[in-house]
Design a protein around this motif. Sequence first.
Motif, mmCIF file in Angstrom:
data_model
loop_
_atom_site.group_PDB
_atom_site.id
_atom_site.type_symbol
_atom_site.label_atom_id
_atom_site.label_comp_id
_atom_site.label_asym_id
_atom_site.label_seq_id
_atom_site.Cartn_x
_atom_site.Cartn_y
_atom_site.Cartn_z
ATOM 1 N N TRP A 31 0.874 -1.214 -0.171
ATOM 2 C CA TRP A 31 -0.102 -0.131 0.029
ATOM 3 C C TRP A 31 0.875 1.368 -0.108
ATOM 4 O O TRP A 31 0.498 2.196 -0.669
ATOM 5 N N ALA A 32 1.803 1.404 0.859
ATOM 6 C CA ALA A 32 2.684 2.494 0.854
ATOM 7 C C ALA A 32 3.493 2.743 -0.366
ATOM 8 O O ALA A 32 3.733 3.773 -0.798
ATOM 9 N N LEU A 33 4.099 1.651 -1.153
ATOM 10 C CA LEU A 33 4.628 1.671 -2.360
ATOM 11 C C LEU A 33 3.729 2.128 -3.545
ATOM 12 O O LEU A 33 4.216 3.043 -4.121
ATOM 13 N N LEU A 34 2.606 2.190 -3.461
ATOM 14 C CA LEU A 34 1.539 2.379 -4.393
ATOM 15 C C LEU A 34 0.605 3.416 -4.240
ATOM 16 O O LEU A 34 -0.156 3.665 -4.980
ATOM 17 N N VAL A 35 0.830 4.266 -3.231
ATOM 18 C CA VAL A 35 0.022 5.111 -3.008
ATOM 19 C C VAL A 35 0.195 6.180 -3.818
ATOM 20 O O VAL A 35 1.211 6.715 -4.283
ATOM 21 N N ASP A 36 -1.114 6.669 -4.571
ATOM 22 C CA ASP A 36 -0.905 7.767 -5.539
ATOM 23 C C ASP A 36 -0.020 7.246 -6.824
ATOM 24 O O ASP A 36 0.522 8.043 -7.447
ATOM 25 N N GLY A 37 -0.291 5.961 -7.105
ATOM 26 C CA GLY A 37 0.415 5.363 -8.262
ATOM 27 C C GLY A 37 2.226 5.376 -7.928
ATOM 28 O O GLY A 37 2.577 5.285 -8.883
ATOM 29 N N GLY A 38 2.631 5.498 -6.879
ATOM 30 C CA GLY A 38 3.961 5.411 -6.508
ATOM 31 C C GLY A 38 4.347 6.893 -6.685
ATOM 32 O O GLY A 38 5.689 7.205 -6.687
ATOM 33 N N ASP A 39 3.603 8.008 -6.756
ATOM 34 C CA ASP A 39 4.002 9.164 -6.753
ATOM 35 C C ASP A 39 4.252 10.013 -5.285
ATOM 36 O O ASP A 39 4.581 11.045 -5.584
ATOM 37 N N SER A 40 3.797 9.341 -4.484
ATOM 38 C CA SER A 40 3.900 9.902 -3.135
ATOM 39 C C SER A 40 5.364 9.982 -2.609
ATOM 40 O O SER A 40 5.737 8.818 -2.294
ATOM 41 N N ILE A 41 6.214 10.933 -2.386
ATOM 42 C CA ILE A 41 7.238 10.955 -1.843
ATOM 43 C C ILE A 41 7.484 10.361 -0.288
ATOM 44 O O ILE A 41 8.146 9.440 0.120
ATOM 45 N N THR A 42 6.354 10.952 0.409
ATOM 46 C CA THR A 42 6.196 10.493 1.898
ATOM 47 C C THR A 42 6.265 8.971 1.988
ATOM 48 O O THR A 42 6.821 8.338 2.420
ATOM 49 N N TRP A 43 5.218 8.436 0.917
ATOM 50 C CA TRP A 43 4.901 7.170 1.362
ATOM 51 C C TRP A 43 5.868 6.067 0.610
ATOM 52 O O TRP A 43 5.974 4.962 1.105
ATOM 53 N N ARG A 44 6.716 6.452 -0.482
ATOM 54 C CA ARG A 44 7.631 5.823 -1.129
ATOM 55 C C ARG A 44 8.776 5.828 0.118
ATOM 56 O O ARG A 44 9.538 4.594 0.207
ATOM 57 N N CYS A 45 8.985 6.745 0.803
ATOM 58 C CA CYS A 45 9.987 6.575 1.835
ATOM 59 C C CYS A 45 9.488 5.674 3.109
ATOM 60 O O CYS A 45 10.381 4.671 3.625
ATOM 61 N N VAL A 46 7.978 5.616 3.238
ATOM 62 C CA VAL A 46 7.624 4.725 4.244
ATOM 63 C C VAL A 46 7.753 3.270 3.681
ATOM 64 O O VAL A 46 8.268 2.383 4.538
ATOM 65 N N ALA A 47 7.538 2.930 2.525
ATOM 66 C CA ALA A 47 7.703 1.713 1.763
ATOM 67 C C ALA A 47 9.213 1.339 2.000
ATOM 68 O O ALA A 47 9.551 0.165 2.155
ATOM 69 N N PHE A 48 10.218 2.253 1.715
ATOM 70 C CA PHE A 48 11.695 2.097 1.959
ATOM 71 C C PHE A 48 12.085 1.234 3.095
ATOM 72 O O PHE A 48 12.673 0.434 3.533
ATOM 73 N N VAL A 49 11.420 2.156 4.440
ATOM 74 C CA VAL A 49 11.617 1.851 5.770
ATOM 75 C C VAL A 49 10.996 0.486 6.087
ATOM 76 O O VAL A 49 11.984 -0.540 6.612
ATOM 77 N N ILE A 50 9.801 0.425 5.501
ATOM 78 C CA ILE A 50 9.069 -1.071 5.740
ATOM 79 C C ILE A 50 9.952 -2.268 5.219
ATOM 80 O O ILE A 50 10.116 -3.199 5.968
ATOM 81 N N PHE A 51 10.521 -2.205 3.992
ATOM 82 C CA PHE A 51 11.145 -2.958 3.005
ATOM 83 C C PHE A 51 12.507 -3.276 3.987
ATOM 84 O O PHE A 51 12.925 -4.453 4.141
ATOM 85 N N SER A 52 13.222 -2.215 4.230
ATOM 86 C CA SER A 52 14.611 -2.470 4.803
ATOM 87 C C SER A 52 14.368 -3.044 6.151
ATOM 88 O O SER A 52 15.315 -3.974 6.449
ATOM 89 N N LEU A 53 13.358 -2.779 7.006
ATOM 90 C CA LEU A 53 13.198 -3.579 8.262
ATOM 91 C C LEU A 53 12.890 -5.124 8.070
ATOM 92 O O LEU A 53 13.494 -5.823 8.930
ATOM 93 N N ALA A 54 12.283 -5.286 6.927
ATOM 94 C CA ALA A 54 11.877 -6.755 6.751
ATOM 95 C C ALA A 54 13.094 -7.299 6.235
ATOM 96 O O ALA A 54 13.236 -8.387 6.902
ATOM 97 N N MET A 55 13.992 -6.787 5.636
ATOM 98 C CA MET A 55 15.292 -7.572 5.174
ATOM 99 C C MET A 55 16.114 -7.617 6.551
ATOM 100 O O MET A 55 16.894 -8.524 6.658
ATOM 101 N N ILE A 56 16.122 -6.485 7.232
ATOM 102 C CA ILE A 56 16.795 -6.669 8.623
ATOM 103 C C ILE A 56 16.529 -7.786 9.461
ATOM 104 O O ILE A 56 17.257 -8.405 10.149
ATOM 105 N N THR A 57 15.147 -7.902 9.685
ATOM 106 C CA THR A 57 14.696 -9.008 10.563
ATOM 107 C C THR A 57 14.972 -10.195 10.070
ATOM 108 O O THR A 57 14.994 -11.268 10.708
ATOM 109 N N ASP A 58 14.941 -10.363 8.623
ATOM 110 C CA ASP A 58 15.289 -11.697 8.033
ATOM 111 C C ASP A 58 16.522 -12.229 8.393
ATOM 112 O O ASP A 58 16.739 -13.245 8.754
ATOM 113 N N LYS A 59 17.625 -11.233 8.403
ATOM 114 C CA LYS A 59 18.880 -11.690 9.067
ATOM 115 C C LYS A 59 18.947 -12.197 10.611
ATOM 116 O O LYS A 59 19.446 -12.948 10.786
#
Length: 209
Positions: A31-59
């Motif tokens: 949802w965060a990545l696709l808000v406004d068709g991916g054109d939301s600066i704020t939500w793209r940054c939120v998507a970055f944080v969620i994805f990064s945390l997911a990769m860190i917790t995987d480790k």
Amino acid sequence: MAEATQAQPSNWNVPNVLTTARIVAVPFFAWALLVDGGDSITWRCVAFVIFSLAMITDKIDGDLARKHNLITNFGKIADPIADKAVTGMAFIGLSIVGDIWWWVTIVVLIREWSVTLLRLSILSKVVIAAADLGKIKTTFQAVALATLCLPLRDPDLPSGLEVPGEVIFYLAQAFLAVAVALTLWSGWEFYRDVWKQRATLRNSGGGRL
């Protein structure tokens, strides 16, 4: 028998909680990545944080499970599913917003899910350890996908960030190209190893995979 039963770790442990959290995070990440068709600066940054945390917790969950002997059947199944769900959603979402070609996403997803499903289907008969090449692939893939989640080419970025954003975008694409090559190569190595173990089991009378 009783001692073996007692030695079996409970499914209720920190690594499994982290694995479950990654699965739960997938729709929020999408949802965060696709808000406004991916054109939301704020939500793209939120998507970055969620994805990064997911990769860190995987480790983290993998290290904890091995260090404290918390490897469970649930974890063996859920962990690869969580990994592929997060990265798969990243590939699909970034293809939807136009930052990754669809053919790249299709090729990678076919490889990733075919290997995951085969690994799970033969889990009780053979063990194919994660190869070093696969770990390197995962690193390149995670860095590329996390970076591409950022709004690097958004027209609303401050003018001073336009050129750096373009440079970082194409560096991420280069990382992605390496990741795709390693994905295909490590997939071939996996199938080769499965075939070898299958032949060994047949020759030893151990049955079929």
